[in-house]
Design a protein around this motif. Structure first.
Motif, mmCIF file in Angstrom:
data_model
loop_
_atom_site.group_PDB
_atom_site.id
_atom_site.type_symbol
_atom_site.label_atom_id
_atom_site.label_comp_id
_atom_site.label_asym_id
_atom_site.label_seq_id
_atom_site.Cartn_x
_atom_site.Cartn_y
_atom_site.Cartn_z
ATOM 1 N N GLU A 13 31.437 -7.005 27.712
ATOM 2 C CA GLU A 13 32.615 -5.985 27.285
ATOM 3 C C GLU A 13 32.982 -5.451 27.641
ATOM 4 O OE1 GLU A 13 31.129 -6.250 22.334
ATOM 5 O OE2 GLU A 13 31.968 -8.138 22.176
ATOM 6 N N ALA A 14 31.436 -4.239 28.010
ATOM 7 C CA ALA A 14 31.632 -2.721 28.529
ATOM 8 C C ALA A 14 32.936 -3.397 29.246
ATOM 9 C CB ALA A 14 30.636 -2.265 28.760
ATOM 10 N N ARG A 15 32.530 -4.007 30.842
ATOM 11 C CA ARG A 15 33.035 -4.234 32.174
ATOM 12 C C ARG A 15 34.715 -4.975 31.679
ATOM 13 N NH1 ARG A 15 35.448 -3.113 36.200
ATOM 14 N NH2 ARG A 15 35.697 -4.560 37.673
ATOM 15 N N GLU A 16 34.799 -5.141 30.092
ATOM 16 C CA GLU A 16 36.088 -5.459 30.488
ATOM 17 C C GLU A 16 36.985 -4.589 29.497
ATOM 18 O OE1 GLU A 16 36.085 -8.538 26.789
ATOM 19 O OE2 GLU A 16 35.981 -10.029 28.189
ATOM 20 N N LEU A 17 36.395 -3.752 29.051
ATOM 21 C CA LEU A 17 36.677 -2.364 28.857
ATOM 22 C C LEU A 17 36.885 -1.870 29.710
ATOM 23 C CD1 LEU A 17 38.274 -0.002 26.193
ATOM 24 C CD2 LEU A 17 35.501 0.699 26.646
ATOM 25 N N ASP A 18 35.800 -1.362 30.577
ATOM 26 C CA ASP A 18 36.932 -0.723 32.018
ATOM 27 C C ASP A 18 37.926 -1.291 32.738
ATOM 28 O OD1 ASP A 18 35.191 1.333 34.327
ATOM 29 O OD2 ASP A 18 35.994 -0.142 35.566
ATOM 30 N N VAL A 19 38.485 -3.018 32.353
ATOM 31 C CA VAL A 19 39.390 -3.393 33.264
ATOM 32 C C VAL A 19 40.384 -1.995 32.620
ATOM 33 C CG1 VAL A 19 40.118 -5.093 34.187
ATOM 34 C CG2 VAL A 19 38.100 -5.028 35.095
ATOM 35 N N LEU A 20 41.030 -3.105 31.158
ATOM 36 C CA LEU A 20 41.767 -2.549 30.921
ATOM 37 C C LEU A 20 42.416 -1.010 30.970
ATOM 38 C CD1 LEU A 20 41.415 -4.213 27.432
ATOM 39 C CD2 LEU A 20 42.625 -4.595 28.841
ATOM 40 N N ARG A 21 41.141 0.160 30.999
ATOM 41 C CA ARG A 21 41.462 1.317 30.919
ATOM 42 C C ARG A 21 41.570 1.631 32.653
ATOM 43 N NH1 ARG A 21 35.768 3.644 28.869
ATOM 44 N NH2 ARG A 21 35.431 3.821 30.724
ATOM 45 N N ASP A 127 25.241 1.981 36.991
ATOM 46 C CA ASP A 127 23.588 2.811 37.169
ATOM 47 C C ASP A 127 23.078 3.582 37.485
ATOM 48 O OD1 ASP A 127 22.959 0.400 35.399
ATOM 49 O OD2 ASP A 127 22.396 -0.607 37.806
ATOM 50 N N ASP A 128 24.384 4.623 37.806
ATOM 51 C CA ASP A 128 23.737 6.000 39.050
ATOM 52 C C ASP A 128 23.870 7.064 37.472
ATOM 53 O OD1 ASP A 128 24.359 5.272 41.279
ATOM 54 O OD2 ASP A 128 25.397 6.204 41.394
ATOM 55 N N TYR A 129 23.962 6.476 36.384
ATOM 56 C CA TYR A 129 23.858 7.443 34.869
ATOM 57 C C TYR A 129 22.853 6.817 33.524
ATOM 58 C CZ TYR A 129 27.586 9.502 38.361
ATOM 59 O OH TYR A 129 28.565 10.226 39.124
ATOM 60 N N GLU A 130 22.513 7.604 32.995
ATOM 61 C CA GLU A 130 21.695 7.206 32.629
ATOM 62 C C GLU A 130 22.112 8.417 31.095
ATOM 63 O OE1 GLU A 130 17.213 6.000 32.117
ATOM 64 O OE2 GLU A 130 17.828 5.114 34.593
ATOM 65 N N ASP A 131 22.213 7.564 29.948
ATOM 66 C CA ASP A 131 22.242 8.392 28.450
ATOM 67 C C ASP A 131 20.528 8.554 28.724
ATOM 68 O OD1 ASP A 131 22.846 9.913 26.466
ATOM 69 O OD2 ASP A 131 22.800 7.325 24.939
ATOM 70 N N ALA A 132 20.720 10.533 28.154
ATOM 71 C CA ALA A 132 19.174 10.961 27.867
ATOM 72 C C ALA A 132 18.443 10.540 26.668
ATOM 73 C CB ALA A 132 19.124 12.394 28.099
ATOM 74 N N ASP A 133 19.745 9.932 25.472
ATOM 75 C CA ASP A 133 19.103 9.628 24.112
ATOM 76 C C ASP A 133 19.002 7.901 24.722
ATOM 77 O OD1 ASP A 133 18.996 12.701 23.768
ATOM 78 O OD2 ASP A 133 21.601 12.208 22.697
ATOM 79 N N ILE A 135 21.712 6.313 23.990
ATOM 80 C CA ILE A 135 22.146 5.187 22.798
ATOM 81 C C ILE A 135 23.836 4.727 23.249
ATOM 82 C CG2 ILE A 135 24.267 5.916 21.287
ATOM 83 C CD1 ILE A 135 22.244 8.762 20.674
ATOM 84 N N ASP A 136 23.945 5.495 24.490
ATOM 85 C CA ASP A 136 25.620 4.976 25.002
ATOM 86 C C ASP A 136 25.159 3.991 26.195
ATOM 87 O OD1 ASP A 136 27.125 6.356 24.034
ATOM 88 O OD2 ASP A 136 26.887 7.876 25.163
ATOM 89 N N TYR A 137 25.085 2.620 26.709
ATOM 90 C CA TYR A 137 24.835 1.687 27.283
ATOM 91 C C TYR A 137 25.583 2.425 28.903
ATOM 92 C CZ TYR A 137 23.651 -1.625 24.255
ATOM 93 O OH TYR A 137 23.005 -2.303 22.872
ATOM 94 N N ASP A 138 26.378 2.854 28.353
ATOM 95 C CA ASP A 138 27.767 3.767 29.646
ATOM 96 C C ASP A 138 28.124 5.028 29.761
ATOM 97 O OD1 ASP A 138 28.894 4.087 31.641
ATOM 98 O OD2 ASP A 138 30.893 2.770 31.172
ATOM 99 N N ALA A 139 27.382 5.353 30.531
ATOM 100 C CA ALA A 139 26.418 7.219 30.597
ATOM 101 C C ALA A 139 27.227 8.268 31.619
ATOM 102 C CB ALA A 139 25.053 7.367 30.278
ATOM 103 N N ARG A 140 28.108 7.202 32.183
ATOM 104 C CA ARG A 140 28.943 7.808 33.500
ATOM 105 C C ARG A 140 30.029 9.105 32.499
ATOM 106 N NH1 ARG A 140 32.681 3.194 35.346
ATOM 107 N NH2 ARG A 140 32.675 2.641 32.646
ATOM 108 N N PRO A 141 30.534 10.211 33.351
ATOM 109 C CA PRO A 141 30.472 10.888 32.955
ATOM 110 C C PRO A 141 32.252 11.061 33.143
ATOM 111 C CG PRO A 141 29.754 11.979 35.352
ATOM 112 C CD PRO A 141 29.284 10.182 34.608
ATOM 113 N N ILE A 142 32.689 11.339 32.346
ATOM 114 C CA ILE A 142 34.446 10.980 31.701
ATOM 115 C C ILE A 142 34.758 12.167 31.559
ATOM 116 C CG2 ILE A 142 36.044 10.398 30.322
ATOM 117 C CD1 ILE A 142 34.434 8.071 29.083
#
Length: 183
Positions: A13-21, A127-133, A135-142
């Motif tokens: 689902e995360a990959r599909e959203l990334d492709v859609l965006r 994989d370069d980014y981790e959410d400190a809490d 909570i988020d699977y995808d912690a890439r900065p936006i």
């Protein structure tokens, strides 16, 4: 949180959203429109526009000259000046930090954008980014360039975020850093 902690469904689902965006009909329209306006924008806003981090200081000054307060900015976010400025800011991120443009899939229209494009590191850098809490699977900065332009206005943000500059946002892409916005 690394990819190994994701369920197969979450990952898909995360990959599909990334492709859609990344791959939709709205994003290339917006990008082409801003790129086609850039030469005229440069003529109107003289200076060195070489997509370098240093040029962001000039961009900040140009925006602050036109807009002093958020109230001045409101209602102008769809106009060519700010749209091209946002595109330029995003392009500096792309060229200097390896990000890419994306837009939320629900965005539609040509002149009345429902959702503005943002920049984000590519999926391959997930994989370069981790959410400190945790909570988020995808912690890439936006980074939302239009929002960034709003946040550098002298009033009232200057009191809320001292030292924030357009150039300082480039530091948000250091792995493990969560200083960038969340789109």
């Amino acid at each position: 949180m690394s990819r190994g902690n994701w369920s197969a469904k979450d990952m898909r689902e995360a990959r599909e959203l990334d492709v859609l965006r990344s791959e939709n009909e709205v994003l290339p329209l917006w990008l082409r429109e801003q790129q086609s306006r850039f030469a005229e924008w440069v003529r109107e806003n003289e200076g060195q526009w070489d997509f370098s981090p240093q040029s962001l200081d000039r961009l900040e000054a140009v925006v602050r000259t036109r807009f002093r307060r958020e109230d001045d900015f409101n209602g102008h976010d769809g106009e060519a000046f700010l749209q091209v400025a946002a595109w330029y800011l995003g392009e500096v991120h792309n060229r200097c930090r390896g990000t890419q443009w994306q837009v939320h899939p629900g965005a539609k229209g040509h002149y009345r954008w429902k959702s503005y494009p943002f920049v984000i590191p590519p999926w391959e850098r997930l994989d370069d980014y981790e959410d400190a809490d945790g909570i988020d699977y995808d912690a890439r900065p936006i980074v939302d360039p239009l929002g960034s332009l709003r946040l550098i206005l002298p009033e009232p943000y200057e009191r809320l975020e001292p030292g924030r500059t357009l150039r300082s946002e480039l530091d948000a892409y250091e792995p493990g850093d969560d200083r960038a916005g969340d789109g």
